[in-house]
Design a protein around this motif. Structure first.
Motif, PDB file in Angstrom:
ATOM      1  N   GLN A 160      35.699  29.950  45.658  1.00  0.00           N
ATOM      2  CA  GLN A 160      35.202  30.537  44.422  1.00  0.00           C
ATOM      3  C   GLN A 160      34.306  31.745  44.641  1.00  0.00           C
ATOM      4  O   GLN A 160      34.260  32.652  43.803  1.00  0.00           O
ATOM      5  CB  GLN A 160      34.461  29.473  43.608  1.00  0.00           C
ATOM      6  N   PHE A 161      33.569  31.772  45.747  1.00  0.00           N
ATOM      7  CA  PHE A 161      32.680  32.897  46.008  1.00  0.00           C
ATOM      8  C   PHE A 161      33.250  33.874  47.034  1.00  0.00           C
ATOM      9  O   PHE A 161      32.687  34.948  47.238  1.00  0.00           O
ATOM     10  CB  PHE A 161      31.308  32.396  46.476  1.00  0.00           C
ATOM     11  N   GLY A 162      34.368  33.487  47.655  1.00  0.00           N
ATOM     12  CA  GLY A 162      35.012  34.375  48.605  1.00  0.00           C
ATOM     13  C   GLY A 162      36.306  34.945  48.073  1.00  0.00           C
ATOM     14  O   GLY A 162      36.418  36.137  47.783  1.00  0.00           O
ATOM     15  N   MET A 163      37.303  34.059  47.880  1.00  0.00           N
ATOM     16  CA  MET A 163      38.621  34.524  47.477  1.00  0.00           C
ATOM     17  C   MET A 163      38.697  34.913  46.006  1.00  0.00           C
ATOM     18  O   MET A 163      39.354  35.898  45.654  1.00  0.00           O
ATOM     19  CB  MET A 163      39.665  33.449  47.792  1.00  0.00           C
ATOM     20  N   ALA A 164      38.073  34.140  45.120  1.00  0.00           N
ATOM     21  CA  ALA A 164      38.200  34.414  43.680  1.00  0.00           C
ATOM     22  C   ALA A 164      37.748  35.830  43.303  1.00  0.00           C
ATOM     23  O   ALA A 164      38.475  36.535  42.593  1.00  0.00           O
ATOM     24  CB  ALA A 164      37.435  33.363  42.872  1.00  0.00           C
ATOM     25  N   PRO A 165      36.573  36.293  43.735  1.00  0.00           N
ATOM     26  CA  PRO A 165      36.172  37.660  43.391  1.00  0.00           C
ATOM     27  C   PRO A 165      37.118  38.719  43.961  1.00  0.00           C
ATOM     28  O   PRO A 165      37.405  39.724  43.301  1.00  0.00           O
ATOM     29  CB  PRO A 165      34.764  37.787  44.001  1.00  0.00           C
ATOM     30  N   ILE A 166      37.618  38.472  45.185  1.00  0.00           N
ATOM     31  CA  ILE A 166      38.517  39.441  45.820  1.00  0.00           C
ATOM     32  C   ILE A 166      39.860  39.489  45.100  1.00  0.00           C
ATOM     33  O   ILE A 166      40.385  40.564  44.801  1.00  0.00           O
ATOM     34  CB  ILE A 166      38.707  39.093  47.310  1.00  0.00           C
ATOM     35  N   SER A 167      40.425  38.294  44.808  1.00  0.00           N
ATOM     36  CA  SER A 167      41.735  38.261  44.158  1.00  0.00           C
ATOM     37  C   SER A 167      41.669  38.816  42.742  1.00  0.00           C
ATOM     38  O   SER A 167      42.631  39.446  42.278  1.00  0.00           O
ATOM     39  CB  SER A 167      42.289  36.837  44.147  1.00  0.00           C
ATOM     40  N   LEU A 168      40.556  38.618  42.059  1.00  0.00           N
ATOM     41  CA  LEU A 168      40.419  39.183  40.713  1.00  0.00           C
ATOM     42  C   LEU A 168      40.382  40.708  40.773  1.00  0.00           C
ATOM     43  O   LEU A 168      41.021  41.382  39.956  1.00  0.00           O
ATOM     44  CB  LEU A 168      39.157  38.655  40.034  1.00  0.00           C
ATOM     45  N   PHE A 169      39.662  41.255  41.750  1.00  0.00           N
ATOM     46  CA  PHE A 169      39.640  42.708  41.908  1.00  0.00           C
ATOM     47  C   PHE A 169      41.036  43.239  42.218  1.00  0.00           C
ATOM     48  O   PHE A 169      41.472  44.247  41.650  1.00  0.00           O
ATOM     49  CB  PHE A 169      38.665  43.112  43.016  1.00  0.00           C
ATOM     50  N   ILE A 170      41.742  42.543  43.122  1.00  0.00           N
ATOM     51  CA  ILE A 170      43.104  42.951  43.459  1.00  0.00           C
ATOM     52  C   ILE A 170      43.991  42.910  42.218  1.00  0.00           C
ATOM     53  O   ILE A 170      44.813  43.808  41.989  1.00  0.00           O
ATOM     54  CB  ILE A 170      43.691  42.055  44.569  1.00  0.00           C
ATOM     55  N   PHE A 171      43.825  41.867  41.407  1.00  0.00           N
ATOM     56  CA  PHE A 171      44.612  41.733  40.186  1.00  0.00           C
ATOM     57  C   PHE A 171      44.388  42.906  39.241  1.00  0.00           C
ATOM     58  O   PHE A 171      45.341  43.546  38.782  1.00  0.00           O
ATOM     59  CB  PHE A 171      44.255  40.418  39.480  1.00  0.00           C
ATOM     60  N   LEU A 172      43.144  43.208  38.950  1.00  0.00           N
ATOM     61  CA  LEU A 172      42.837  44.289  38.007  1.00  0.00           C
ATOM     62  C   LEU A 172      43.272  45.645  38.553  1.00  0.00           C
ATOM     63  O   LEU A 172      43.818  46.488  37.819  1.00  0.00           O
ATOM     64  CB  LEU A 172      41.342  44.296  37.689  1.00  0.00           C
ATOM     65  N   PHE A 173      43.050  45.848  39.840  1.00  0.00           N
ATOM     66  CA  PHE A 173      43.431  47.121  40.457  1.00  0.00           C
ATOM     67  C   PHE A 173      44.950  47.274  40.480  1.00  0.00           C
ATOM     68  O   PHE A 173      45.491  48.345  40.153  1.00  0.00           O
ATOM     69  CB  PHE A 173      42.864  47.199  41.873  1.00  0.00           C
ATOM     70  N   SER A 174      45.648  46.184  40.851  1.00  0.00           N
ATOM     71  CA  SER A 174      47.113  46.226  40.911  1.00  0.00           C
ATOM     72  C   SER A 174      47.716  46.472  39.540  1.00  0.00           C
ATOM     73  O   SER A 174      48.649  47.274  39.386  1.00  0.00           O
ATOM     74  CB  SER A 174      47.654  44.921  41.490  1.00  0.00           C
ATOM     75  N   MET A 175      47.204  45.778  38.525  1.00  0.00           N
ATOM     76  CA  MET A 175      47.719  45.963  37.179  1.00  0.00           C
ATOM     77  C   MET A 175      47.503  47.394  36.685  1.00  0.00           C
ATOM     78  O   MET A 175      48.352  47.975  36.007  1.00  0.00           O
ATOM     79  CB  MET A 175      47.064  44.972  36.211  1.00  0.00           C
ATOM     80  N   SER A 176      46.370  47.954  37.044  1.00  0.00           N
ATOM     81  CA  SER A 176      46.095  49.343  36.659  1.00  0.00           C
ATOM     82  C   SER A 176      47.092  50.294  37.298  1.00  0.00           C
ATOM     83  O   SER A 176      47.603  51.216  36.644  1.00  0.00           O
ATOM     84  CB  SER A 176      44.664  49.726  37.064  1.00  0.00           C
ATOM     85  N   LEU A 177      47.379  50.069  38.583  1.00  0.00           N
ATOM     86  CA  LEU A 177      48.360  50.914  39.271  1.00  0.00           C
ATOM     87  C   LEU A 177      49.748  50.760  38.656  1.00  0.00           C
ATOM     88  O   LEU A 177      50.451  51.750  38.427  1.00  0.00           O
ATOM     89  CB  LEU A 177      48.412  50.558  40.760  1.00  0.00           C
ATOM     90  N   LEU A 178      50.143  49.504  38.389  1.00  0.00           N
ATOM     91  CA  LEU A 178      51.472  49.263  37.830  1.00  0.00           C
ATOM     92  C   LEU A 178      51.607  49.803  36.407  1.00  0.00           C
ATOM     93  O   LEU A 178      52.709  50.126  35.961  1.00  0.00           O
ATOM     94  CB  LEU A 178      51.773  47.760  37.847  1.00  0.00           C
ATOM     95  N   GLU A 179      50.484  49.901  35.696  1.00  0.00           N
ATOM     96  CA  GLU A 179      50.507  50.479  34.353  1.00  0.00           C
ATOM     97  C   GLU A 179      50.491  52.001  34.385  1.00  0.00           C
ATOM     98  O   GLU A 179      50.686  52.651  33.356  1.00  0.00           O
ATOM     99  CB  GLU A 179      49.292  49.995  33.559  1.00  0.00           C
ATOM    100  N   GLY A 180      50.240  52.572  35.578  1.00  0.00           N
ATOM    101  CA  GLY A 180      50.199  54.028  35.702  1.00  0.00           C
ATOM    102  C   GLY A 180      48.901  54.645  35.222  1.00  0.00           C
ATOM    103  O   GLY A 180      48.868  55.832  34.843  1.00  0.00           O
ATOM    104  N   LEU A 181      47.801  53.879  35.245  1.00  0.00           N
ATOM    105  CA  LEU A 181      46.516  54.416  34.802  1.00  0.00           C
ATOM    106  C   LEU A 181      45.959  55.382  35.837  1.00  0.00           C
ATOM    107  O   LEU A 181      46.202  55.234  37.041  1.00  0.00           O
ATOM    108  CB  LEU A 181      45.519  53.278  34.569  1.00  0.00           C
TER     109      LEU A 181
END
Length: 235
Positions: free
Chosen positions: A150-171
């Motif tokens: 929760q304090f290691g992987m969760a923050p990292i995976s959430l950042f990856i999720f938001l960043f990846s979605m932004s890239l895939l949306e073409g932002l």
């Protein structure tokens, strides 16, 4: 359901990482489709967004192997079972018997992926040396697993999720920064209210090979939340 589990296990033995990719991709897609159907039925959405579902599918596929590797890391570094009194808990490689005739020299890839967990004598008691019971499970080690997750992987995976979605949306860069800034902490705080309890049960009772798909199945509701949250912020 039993047939699905058998198919998953059979494919996991042959191609563990590919199986994790496909399973996680499908389950995250289901989560997004569910969120969009709820939006359509309530009148919040006017049309189904197939591209959004594909973005979730791509993200799920990319995170499947990472989830498998992370769960193995937790298994190796935070063993739940304790050794017999006087016997140190070493990180010995688990000997996995090859269940496939004719392949004695080569373990299935899925079995190799699961090797490396601490190995203690069968029937080992906790500190008393008695028969194996529920008391053999170390609550401290289980808590460490959940905390690391929760304090290691969760923050990292959430950042990856938001960043990846932004890239895939073409932002662009500014839009990506704004998307992450407006979503990261609110979603992470909700994550910490929901996932620690589930992961405690997942780490304690679910075999290693099933933890990523089990988490993804339970995460269908979570994916609905992410889909609704991220979809609304990008609308």
């Amino acid at each position: 359901m039993a047939a699905v589990l058998r198919t998953y296990s059979r494919n996991f033995e042959r191609r563990p990482y590919l199986t994790l990719c496909v399973a996680n991709s499908v389950l995250m897609s289901i989560g997004d489709v569910s969120a969009q159907l709820i939006g359509l039925s309530s009148g919040a959405s006017l049309a189904f967004d197939l591209e959004r579902t594909m973005r979730f599918a791509v993200f799920g596929a990319s995170m499947g192997p990472l989830g498998g590797a992370w769960n193995k890391f937790l298994e190796v570094n935070f063993p739940l079972r304790r050794a017999l009194a006087g016997q140190p808990a070493t990180m010995a490689k688990v000997k996995v018997e090859n269940p496939i005739p004719g392949l004695e020299k080569e373990l299935p890839k899925g079995s190799r992926l699961e090797r490396g967990a601490p190995q203690f004598p069968a029937g080992a008691g906790a500190l008393s040396g008695g028969p194996a019971t529920e008391a053999n499970v170390s609550v401290v080690q289980l808590a460490k697993r959940v905390a690391a997750d929760q304090f290691g992987m969760a923050p990292i995976s959430l950042f990856i999720f938001l960043f990846s979605m932004s890239l895939l949306e073409g932002l662009d860069q500014e839009q990506t920064r704004e998307k992450i800034a407006s979503n990261y902490w609110p979603i992470l705080f909700v994550n910490w209210q929901v996932w620690p309890i589930f992961q405690t049960l997942n780490f304690r009772y679910v075999p290693l090979r099933y933890r990523v798909p089990v988490g993804s199945i339970a995460g269908i509701v979570w994916t609905c939340f992410l889909s609704t949250r991220v979809g609304a912020s990008s609308a």
